[in-house]
Design a protein around this motif. Structure first.
Motif, mmCIF file in Angstrom:
data_model
loop_
_atom_site.group_PDB
_atom_site.id
_atom_site.type_symbol
_atom_site.label_atom_id
_atom_site.label_comp_id
_atom_site.label_asym_id
_atom_site.label_seq_id
_atom_site.Cartn_x
_atom_site.Cartn_y
_atom_site.Cartn_z
ATOM 1 N N GLU A 92 2.114 74.653 57.510
ATOM 2 C CA GLU A 92 2.813 73.799 58.460
ATOM 3 C C GLU A 92 2.638 72.341 58.015
ATOM 4 O O GLU A 92 1.644 72.005 57.367
ATOM 5 N N PRO A 93 3.587 71.450 58.331
ATOM 6 C CA PRO A 93 3.535 70.083 57.788
ATOM 7 C C PRO A 93 2.219 69.361 58.017
ATOM 8 O O PRO A 93 1.733 68.671 57.124
ATOM 9 N N ARG A 94 1.585 69.520 59.164
ATOM 10 C CA ARG A 94 0.328 68.808 59.402
ATOM 11 C C ARG A 94 -0.847 69.447 58.679
ATOM 12 O O ARG A 94 -1.932 68.865 58.605
ATOM 13 N N ASP A 95 -0.647 70.642 58.119
ATOM 14 C CA ASP A 95 -1.698 71.339 57.378
ATOM 15 C C ASP A 95 -1.638 71.031 55.881
ATOM 16 O O ASP A 95 -2.549 71.369 55.142
ATOM 17 N N VAL A 96 -0.572 70.390 55.424
ATOM 18 C CA VAL A 96 -0.405 70.126 53.995
ATOM 19 C C VAL A 96 -1.424 69.091 53.534
ATOM 20 O O VAL A 96 -1.587 68.040 54.155
ATOM 21 N N TYR A 97 -2.102 69.376 52.427
ATOM 22 C CA TYR A 97 -2.995 68.403 51.803
ATOM 23 C C TYR A 97 -2.220 67.786 50.639
ATOM 24 O O TYR A 97 -2.197 68.317 49.525
ATOM 25 N N TRP A 98 -1.555 66.671 50.914
ATOM 26 C CA TRP A 98 -0.561 66.115 50.010
ATOM 27 C C TRP A 98 -1.132 65.709 48.661
ATOM 28 O O TRP A 98 -0.436 65.793 47.631
ATOM 29 N N GLN A 99 -2.382 65.247 48.629
ATOM 30 C CA GLN A 99 -2.948 64.783 47.364
ATOM 31 C C GLN A 99 -2.953 65.877 46.308
ATOM 32 O O GLN A 99 -2.708 65.619 45.129
ATOM 33 N N ASN A 100 -3.208 67.124 46.708
ATOM 34 C CA ASN A 100 -3.327 68.208 45.736
ATOM 35 C C ASN A 100 -1.991 68.767 45.286
ATOM 36 O O ASN A 100 -1.938 69.520 44.311
ATOM 37 N N LEU A 101 -0.921 68.429 45.977
ATOM 38 C CA LEU A 101 0.392 68.884 45.515
ATOM 39 C C LEU A 101 0.765 68.229 44.194
ATOM 40 O O LEU A 101 1.637 68.719 43.477
#
Length: 719
Positions: free
Chosen positions: A302-311
């Protein structure tokens, strides 16, 4: 080894500590100026406002209603009376299921002394069935969410003729022509995120100085530009921050343009959304290419669960990163045993007298002796583990997991293994057989259960003291929230400049699955191992589970603000660790009975261990798929109901920006421009790869020829 008197002293200390913590919490929570510390969740939901009291000025800070102090324990029944369905609506399924771990632990250990193996298996079976049913019911009844329609696509193969966005859209228009809806490519915006965070901090300080100047316009605020404002050039604070914000705005604009235009900023990954949940389930749970290492799909968090740095981490490096961390964790676990064993040896009468002979007369005092033997070893071990969760979370982030929930689950797994090796096995070996460790290493594998079986009863008193320190006093300290309480008032006094700052100063926290769940599993392990060996340990564990259940239920209702919702995806891990504890308890019992001349019982206990493992495999095959895959039947049912209720529903505006990087949501115009650049709105994208669309030349990627889409359509329509 600690005596009963030593344990009594330790119990008195920890019971007194727990009572003081609970009493302090009961009083502090009633004070108006602490309301945002102990009830932040209600403020974040907009259901509670700051208490306003008329009368004396002091009543704004101190509760003068003495009748309320007579009901200082009413937080317990209030925490217990909220129904489970309402609790799920209030805090989410993750929080509700997390509480059930304490609940089943409480009841399991009460009956453990009678038939611990079969009873535990029965409870686990029913809980697995219940949680799996709750998960499916939760997924079926929850509101529409972007992750229900979206998959994360990784390892997109490079193409010299097309951008990542064009390549992904072309692939899914060809292979999912009736269901593909939209996409959002993944970009490396980590530097941009740091700049935005820095600008936000500067803006908060600017607001503070402008507010300060508005209250006293006769005097301009000044500041020093050096370290912590203690040194450096003295400048006008407002002008300085305006200048810094302008510089950062320029850097942000340049970095944003670089991310948009630089192909190297676009990662070979994308969030792909579909027209239905059924289509997303099909895509997430099937192989997309004949090469199984390309076009890898998984359910999007879900969008709030995404850890953007690791993408932004290249997919090809993940295997190397995880291998490095596996080796690092191995050395961390086993080399950590050395300082633990050394300090544990020092935290004893003999160790202290040897290290500090001049303290011998003080140590021999009965009360001091009891404190050292009954309290010191547990608190020393607790202090040694303070920084471990942070280290394990850093290791998990390095491995490249792309969601907060997966980061916490990986950290919890490693914390559990660390506790198993160092806290349980390490304490047993170091505490009772350190002098014979060389013999332990050299002995054959079939003698190890006997060594453990002998050592386990000898360390029962140590674990009793540890349970009282970590379980009783630790749980009582959890509800007091001493650290958030102090930090909130320090921030409120020194740093809060606006109402927004006051809201950000609140630290409601969350369940902390990566630290809380491994602790629960350690107590499961101790309860199962000692149920038949030293049953006197069970009441201490029962007290822990009962107190923890009430405390965490109160915290979930009033304090914690869960960062994400995984629909109890952690439950298979919980189940597996309890089964592991059962098997370890059976191995320890085999070793203990073999020392008592009861070797004939070994075949029956081995059969019990085999049955336990069979039970685990049965549950894994029967219930775990509900936590890994989304049934197509459920997805189709939900899609059908939604179409019946909203026949004109257009999902594209809803999903269009759901997975855009948060830094591009700071400015709506930039966000729209970024989306226009990354996504082509046409129904069919004309590919630039002539070899793939118009000629039978084999593709460099797939190794097979692919006809053009018009040709395919024409051939399909021919009779």
């Amino acid at each position: 080894m600690a005596t009963l008197g030593d344990i009594g002293v330790a119990a008195a200390i920890n019971l007194l500590s727990a009572f003081v913590f609970l009493l302090a919490f009961a009083i502090l929570r009633l004070q108006p100026f602490n309301d945002r510390v102990y009830f932040p969740k209600w403020y974040l939901k907009g259901l509670r406002s700051s208490p306003s009291r008329s009368g004396a000025f002091v009543s704004k800070f101190v509760n003068l209603d003495f009748r309320s102090y007579l009901r200082f324990l009413n937080w317990m029944p209030e925490a217990l009376k909220m129904p489970e369905l309402e609790l799920i609506e209030h805090a989410g399924l993750d929080s509700a299921v997390y509480l059930r771990i304490y609940l089943i632990g409480f009841w399991t250990h009460i009956v453990m002394a009678y038939a611990f193996t079969f009873w535990t298996c029965y409870v686990l079976l029913k809980e697995y069935e219940k949680v799996a049913s709750m998960r499916l019911q939760f997924l079926a009844s929850e509101k529409r969410r972007p992750d229900q329609f979206t998959v994360l696509v990784r390892n997109v193969p490079p193409d010299p003729d097309e951008s990542v966005s064009e390549s992904v859209e072309h692939f899914f228009l060809v292979n999912h022509p009736d269901n593909y809806l939209t996409l959002q490519v993944v970009c490396n915006a980590n530097k941009l995120a740091e700049l935005v965070k820095k600008k936000k901090s500067k803006q908060n300080w600017l607001d503070y100085y402008q507010l300060k100047y508005s209250r006293n316009s006769a005097k301009r605020p000044f500041m020093k530009t050096g370290f912590l404002g203690l040194c450096g050039e003295k400048v006008d604070a407002i002008d300085y921050h305006i200048s810094e914000i302008e510089k950062l705005s320029k850097e942000i604009a340049e970095e944003r343009e670089r991310v948009k235009k630089d192909p190297k900023s676009i990662m070979p990954a994308a969030f792909v959304s579909f027209k239905s949940r059924w289509a997303a389930a099909v895509c997430a749970q099937t192989q997309q290419s004949r090469n199984p290492t390309l076009w890898l799909t998984e359910w999007a968090p879900e969008p709030r669960d995404v850890y953007w740095q690791n993408l932004a981490i290249p997919y090809v490096s993940l295997a190397v990163r995880r291998l490095i961390m596996a080796v690092a964790f191995f050395f961390l676990t086993f080399f950590f045993m050395i300082p633990i064993a050394s300090v544990q040896a020092l935290a004893s009468i003999e160790g202290l007298e040897k290290a500090a002979p001049f303290l011998k007369s003080l140590i021999e005092i009965n009360f001091i002796k009891s404190v050292i033997q009954g309290f010191l070893p547990g608190i020393v071990l607790k202090l040694f583990l303070i920084f471990l969760p942070t280290i394990l979370m850093i290791m998990s982030k390095f491995e490249g997991f792309t969601s907060l929930s997966s980061l916490e689950r990986r950290s919890a797994t490693r914390y559990y293994l660390f506790n198993l090796v160092n806290v349980f096995l390490g304490s047993i070996i170091a505490g009772s057989a350190l002098d014979q460790l060389n013999t332990f290493i050299k002995q054959s594998a079939n003698e190890i259960p006997e060594t453990i079986g002998v050592a386990v009863p000898m360390r029962a008193t140590f674990f009793i003291t540890y349970i009282m320190v970590d379980g009783w006093a630790g749980i009582a300290a959890e509800i007091l929230m001493l650290k958030p309480l102090i930090f909130y008032h320090l921030k409120n006094f020194f740093l809060v400049k606006t109402e927004k700052d006051r809201e950000e100063a609140m630290d409601p926290g969350s369940l902390g699955f990566n630290t809380g769940e491994p602790r629960i599993q350690l107590y499961f392990l101790l309860g199962l191992v000692y149920a038949t060996v030293t049953p006197a340990l069970l009441p201490f564990i029962i007290v822990f589970f009962g107190l923890a259940y009430v405390v965490f239920r109160h915290q979930i209702i009033n304090v914690y603000n869960q960062e994400y919702e995984s629909a109890a995806a952690f439950w298979p891990d919980v189940h597996g660790r309890i089964i592991t504890a059962l098997v370890i308890s059976q191995v320890a019992l085999i070793g203990l009975l073999s020392t008592k001349g009861s070797a004939y019982s070994t075949p029956f206990l081995i059969a019990l261990a085999v049955l336990t493992i069979w039970f685990y495999r049965f549950c894994k095959g029967r219930y775990e798929p509900a936590f890994v895959r989304n049934p197509l039947q459920e997805a189709m049912m939900k899609d059908t109901l939604e179409r019946a209720r909203e026949p004109n529903l257009n999902l594209k505006p809803y999903l269009h920006n759901a997975y855009i990087h948060p830094v591009f949501k700071e400015d709506d115009d930039d966000e729209e421009e970024f989306n226009i650049k990354l996504e082509n709105e046409s129904v069919i994208v004309p590919t630039k790869r002539q070899s793939r669309r118009n000629t039978p030349v084999p593709s460099r990627i797939s190794g097979a020829s692919t006809p053009s889409l018009p040709e395919a359509v024409r051939k399909h329509s021919e009779p």
